[in-house]
Design a protein around this motif. Structure first.
Motif, PDB file in Angstrom:
ATOM      1  N   VAL A   1       0.832  -1.215   0.000  1.00 14.38           N
ATOM      2  CA  VAL A   1       0.000   0.000   0.000  1.00 14.38           C
ATOM      3  C   VAL A   1       0.862   1.259   0.000  1.00 14.38           C
ATOM      4  CG1 VAL A   1      -1.808   1.261   1.229  1.00 14.38           C
ATOM      5  CG2 VAL A   1      -1.834  -1.247   1.192  1.00 14.38           C
ATOM      6  N   HIS A   2       2.000   1.234   0.681  1.00 11.75           N
ATOM      7  CA  HIS A   2       2.894   2.398   0.739  1.00 11.75           C
ATOM      8  C   HIS A   2       4.319   1.957   0.373  1.00 11.75           C
ATOM      9  CE1 HIS A   2      -0.381   4.489   2.753  1.00 11.75           C
ATOM     10  NE2 HIS A   2      -0.443   3.520   3.640  1.00 11.75           N
ATOM     11  N   PRO A   3       4.551   1.550  -0.863  1.00 16.78           N
ATOM     12  CA  PRO A   3       5.843   0.970  -1.236  1.00 16.78           C
ATOM     13  C   PRO A   3       7.026   1.922  -1.115  1.00 16.78           C
ATOM     14  CG  PRO A   3       4.510   1.378  -3.184  1.00 16.78           C
ATOM     15  CD  PRO A   3       3.629   1.612  -2.009  1.00 16.78           C
TER      16      PRO A   3
ATOM     17  N   ILE B   1      -5.004  -4.032   1.973  1.00 16.11           N
ATOM     18  CA  ILE B   1      -4.254  -4.527   0.819  1.00 16.11           C
ATOM     19  C   ILE B   1      -5.190  -4.882  -0.325  1.00 16.11           C
ATOM     20  CG2 ILE B   1      -2.826  -6.440  -0.003  1.00 16.11           C
ATOM     21  CD1 ILE B   1      -1.522  -6.472   2.777  1.00 16.11           C
ATOM     22  N   VAL B   2      -6.249  -5.619  -0.002  1.00 15.46           N
ATOM     23  CA  VAL B   2      -7.194  -6.027  -1.043  1.00 15.46           C
ATOM     24  C   VAL B   2      -7.857  -4.813  -1.678  1.00 15.46           C
ATOM     25  CG1 VAL B   2      -9.370  -7.233  -1.461  1.00 15.46           C
ATOM     26  CG2 VAL B   2      -7.599  -8.303  -0.059  1.00 15.46           C
ATOM     27  N   ARG B   3      -8.218  -3.816  -0.872  1.00 17.70           N
ATOM     28  CA  ARG B   3      -8.829  -2.606  -1.419  1.00 17.70           C
ATOM     29  C   ARG B   3      -7.862  -1.882  -2.352  1.00 17.70           C
ATOM     30  NH1 ARG B   3     -10.592   1.988   2.736  1.00 17.70           N
ATOM     31  NH2 ARG B   3      -8.308   1.980   2.989  1.00 17.70           N
ATOM     32  N   GLN B   4      -6.602  -1.778  -1.945  1.00 18.33           N
ATOM     33  CA  GLN B   4      -5.602  -1.112  -2.781  1.00 18.33           C
ATOM     34  C   GLN B   4      -5.402  -1.859  -4.100  1.00 18.33           C
ATOM     35  OE1 GLN B   4      -4.120   1.696  -2.263  1.00 18.33           O
ATOM     36  NE2 GLN B   4      -2.199   1.728  -3.421  1.00 18.33           N
ATOM     37  N   LEU B   5      -5.260  -3.176  -4.007  1.00 17.03           N
ATOM     38  CA  LEU B   5      -5.039  -3.966  -5.212  1.00 17.03           C
ATOM     39  C   LEU B   5      -6.262  -3.947  -6.120  1.00 17.03           C
ATOM     40  CD1 LEU B   5      -3.152  -7.070  -3.782  1.00 17.03           C
ATOM     41  CD2 LEU B   5      -2.194  -5.031  -4.855  1.00 17.03           C
ATOM     42  N   TRP B   6      -7.437  -3.975  -5.525  1.00 14.64           N
ATOM     43  CA  TRP B   6      -8.661  -3.967  -6.338  1.00 14.64           C
ATOM     44  C   TRP B   6      -8.808  -2.644  -7.073  1.00 14.64           C
ATOM     45  CZ3 TRP B   6     -11.664  -7.441  -8.301  1.00 14.64           C
ATOM     46  CH2 TRP B   6     -12.909  -7.084  -8.812  1.00 14.64           C
TER      47      TRP B   6
ATOM     48  N   ALA C   1       8.466  -2.275  -2.168  1.00 12.83           N
ATOM     49  CA  ALA C   1       9.732  -1.568  -2.016  1.00 12.83           C
ATOM     50  C   ALA C   1      10.824  -2.558  -1.674  1.00 12.83           C
ATOM     51  CB  ALA C   1       9.616  -0.528  -0.908  1.00 12.83           C
ATOM     52  N   THR C   2      11.981  -2.377  -2.291  1.00 14.78           N
ATOM     53  CA  THR C   2      13.128  -3.202  -1.950  1.00 14.78           C
ATOM     54  C   THR C   2      13.767  -2.682  -0.683  1.00 14.78           C
ATOM     55  OG1 THR C   2      14.490  -1.825  -3.356  1.00 14.78           O
ATOM     56  CG2 THR C   2      13.604  -3.814  -4.344  1.00 14.78           C
TER      57      THR C   2
ATOM     58  N   LYS D   1      18.148   6.161  -5.680  1.00 16.82           N
ATOM     59  CA  LYS D   1      17.848   4.999  -6.512  1.00 16.82           C
ATOM     60  C   LYS D   1      16.715   4.157  -5.954  1.00 16.82           C
ATOM     61  CE  LYS D   1      22.551   4.433  -8.298  1.00 16.82           C
ATOM     62  NZ  LYS D   1      23.673   3.487  -8.447  1.00 16.82           N
ATOM     63  N   GLN D   2      16.197   4.523  -4.792  1.00 17.54           N
ATOM     64  CA  GLN D   2      15.202   3.679  -4.147  1.00 17.54           C
ATOM     65  C   GLN D   2      13.930   3.595  -4.967  1.00 17.54           C
ATOM     66  OE1 GLN D   2      14.756   5.167  -0.201  1.00 17.54           O
ATOM     67  NE2 GLN D   2      16.810   4.557   0.433  1.00 17.54           N
ATOM     68  N   GLU D   3      13.499   4.726  -5.520  1.00 18.16           N
ATOM     69  CA  GLU D   3      12.271   4.695  -6.298  1.00 18.16           C
ATOM     70  C   GLU D   3      12.464   3.889  -7.572  1.00 18.16           C
ATOM     71  OE1 GLU D   3       8.955   7.746  -8.166  1.00 18.16           O
ATOM     72  OE2 GLU D   3      10.525   8.462  -6.815  1.00 18.16           O
ATOM     73  N   GLU D   4      13.672   3.943  -8.129  1.00 16.39           N
ATOM     74  CA  GLU D   4      13.938   3.218  -9.368  1.00 16.39           C
ATOM     75  C   GLU D   4      13.842   1.719  -9.137  1.00 16.39           C
ATOM     76  OE1 GLU D   4      17.734   2.369 -12.326  1.00 16.39           O
ATOM     77  OE2 GLU D   4      17.818   3.965 -10.797  1.00 16.39           O
ATOM     78  N   TYR D   5      14.186   1.267  -7.928  1.00 16.36           N
ATOM     79  CA  TYR D   5      14.235  -0.152  -7.652  1.00 16.36           C
ATOM     80  C   TYR D   5      12.970  -0.691  -7.002  1.00 16.36           C
ATOM     81  CZ  TYR D   5      19.169  -0.004  -8.820  1.00 16.36           C
ATOM     82  OH  TYR D   5      20.351   0.148  -9.462  1.00 16.36           O
ATOM     83  N   ALA D   6      11.872   0.047  -7.057  1.00 16.80           N
ATOM     84  CA  ALA D   6      10.582  -0.498  -6.626  1.00 16.80           C
ATOM     85  C   ALA D   6      10.096  -1.419  -7.729  1.00 16.80           C
ATOM     86  CB  ALA D   6       9.574   0.608  -6.382  1.00 16.80           C
ATOM     87  N   THR D   7       9.928  -2.676  -7.399  1.00 15.72           N
ATOM     88  CA  THR D   7       9.604  -3.663  -8.435  1.00 15.72           C
ATOM     89  C   THR D   7       8.291  -4.348  -8.144  1.00 15.72           C
ATOM     90  OG1 THR D   7      10.922  -5.284  -7.234  1.00 15.72           O
ATOM     91  CG2 THR D   7      12.024  -4.100  -8.983  1.00 15.72           C
ATOM     92  N   GLU D   8       7.834  -5.079  -9.141  1.00 15.75           N
ATOM     93  CA  GLU D   8       6.502  -5.674  -9.041  1.00 15.75           C
ATOM     94  C   GLU D   8       6.457  -6.850  -8.076  1.00 15.75           C
ATOM     95  OE1 GLU D   8       5.260  -7.807 -12.468  1.00 15.75           O
ATOM     96  OE2 GLU D   8       7.287  -8.007 -13.169  1.00 15.75           O
ATOM     97  N   VAL D   9       5.256  -7.148  -7.583  1.00 21.66           N
ATOM     98  CA  VAL D   9       5.039  -8.331  -6.740  1.00 21.66           C
ATOM     99  C   VAL D   9       5.190  -9.570  -7.598  1.00 21.66           C
ATOM    100  CG1 VAL D   9       3.347  -9.603  -5.437  1.00 21.66           C
ATOM    101  CG2 VAL D   9       3.543  -7.163  -5.131  1.00 21.66           C
TER     102      VAL D   9
END
Length: 373
Positions: free
Chosen positions: A131-133, A217-222, A355-356, A365-373
């Motif tokens: 929700v807050h990566p 989490i479910v609300r955010q993903l939905w 978030a990594t 570089k932190q935002e660049e390295y936010a990757t998918e689930v």
């Protein structure tokens, strides 16, 4: 395991004059068989999780630190509970002495509390990551994960002290004089109060935290799913898998622990009533379910994931640092950061982001390295 009520029937009733004459031949075979299966599966699964994270540096992520702590608590819970519970159903009396009576039941309570509290902490970590990566990067660090895990154990060790104080050996005349390991509380109010506390710490509070995190989490993903419902099929399927896993974990925890807590609360409130045979067998099954949760956790959280399966294959197949091409030349093995919910860095972030570890990268570089689930 909640300890106001002990596994054996005489300890479940707390009053030898109200015991039912229940045959023990069947239970002496059924209980050890069921518990042995849970013990073998749980010890194997949790040990594999600890081994994989310890061996592969790329698996040492924030989330995996919590998962390893969960594996340790589950392993301790199974080792402390299952063998002695099976022995209670097999042996006519407690034969391990008063020191082990106090120690074993104290460790049971510590491990049970640590397991359930770690599940709650893991749910909060997953909420922050999904929700807050990006905002949670400064909090989702390995050092903080270690401190949180240590605090969970410390709280469990302190809060379980009454168990070590009040558990002792007691003799009952049940088909002859027998010795049982059970709590002798100062009063009925003490017993009821500690049982209510145990249910709150090991079920009500963790279940509330897990359910709240699951809902967010479910609300955010939905919402993300609805915004991109015409997006790639792989992203849609990925969103559905994550939602199913998050909801499934909460349901699994609720189902596995609820029967045992309900029976314990019922017995604490109606402490002078006789125990029918159906409740006795229900208690055996309820204990089986609570142990099963610790055996299933490593598969739900980790071993079914792609990255853990890759590491398992590496332990048996890829023992060398270089991979040989078909033409006979060697190519250095590339190092990829993998873990639950992460993909290669050269793949752009889409849909759901985690978030990594913030402490491994520079802030810009932190935002660049936010990757998918």
């Amino acid at each position: 395991m909640p300890v106001g009520i002990v596994d054996r029937l005489v300890n479940f009733t707390g009053n030898s004059t109200s015991l039912l004459d229940i045959p023990t031949t069947i239970e002496a075979y059924v209980a050890p068989t069921l518990y042995s299966v849970i013990f073998l599966v749980g010890v194997t699964g949790n040990s594999l999780v600890i081994y994989i994270v310890a061996r592969f540096s790329e698996m040492r992520t924030v989330t995996n630190y919590y998962i390893v702590n969960l594996a340790v608590t589950d392993l301790a819970f199974l080792v402390c509970c299952v063998p002695f519970t099976a022995a209670n159903y097999t042996l006519p009396s407690w034969i391990f002495g008063e020191a082990l009576c106090k120690l074993v039941n104290y460790l049971k309570q510590v491990a049970a509390q640590a397991t359930c509290l770690t599940l709650a902490v893991l749910s909060v970590d997953r909420y922050c990551a999904i929700v807050h990566p990006l905002a949670s990067l400064k909090y989702r660090r390995t050092r903080i994960a270690l401190v949180a895990s240590v605090c969970t154990w410390a709280a469990s060790v302190i809060l379980a002290i009454p168990v070590a104080i009040y558990y002792r050996l007691v003799n009952f005349n049940f088909h002859g004089m027998r010795t049982y390991c059970r709590p002798v509380w100062p009063s009925v109010a003490w017993e009821q109060g500690y049982m209510i506390y145990t249910v709150l710490v090991t079920y009500a509070i963790p279940m509330t935290v897990c359910s709240s995190a699951c809902f967010c989490i479910v609300r955010q993903l939905w919402n993300r799913f609805k915004e991109r419902e015409n997006g790639p099929l792989s992203s849609i399927m990925q969103t559905r898998r994550v939602i199913s896993m998050v909801v499934g974990v909460v349901i699994l925890f609720g189902i596995c622990w609820l029967p045992n807590h309900v029976l314990n609360l019922w017995r604490t409130i109606y402490i002078r009533n006789k125990i029918p045979a159906s409740v006795y067998w229900a208690k055996m099954f309820a204990l089986f379910l609570s142990y099963a949760n610790s055996a299933i956790n490593p598969f739900v959280y980790t071993l079914l994931g792609e990255n853990y399966r890759k590491c398992l294959r590496k332990t048996g197949c890829c023992r060398h640092g270089n991979q040989q091409k078909r033409d006979g030349t060697n190519t250095p093995k590339t190092h990829r950061r993998i873990g639950p919910g992460r993909s290669d860095y050269n793949i752009p972030a889409i849909k759901i982001t985690l978030a990594t570890d913030a402490d491994r990268f520079e802030p810009d570089k932190q935002e660049e390295y936010a990757t998918e689930v």
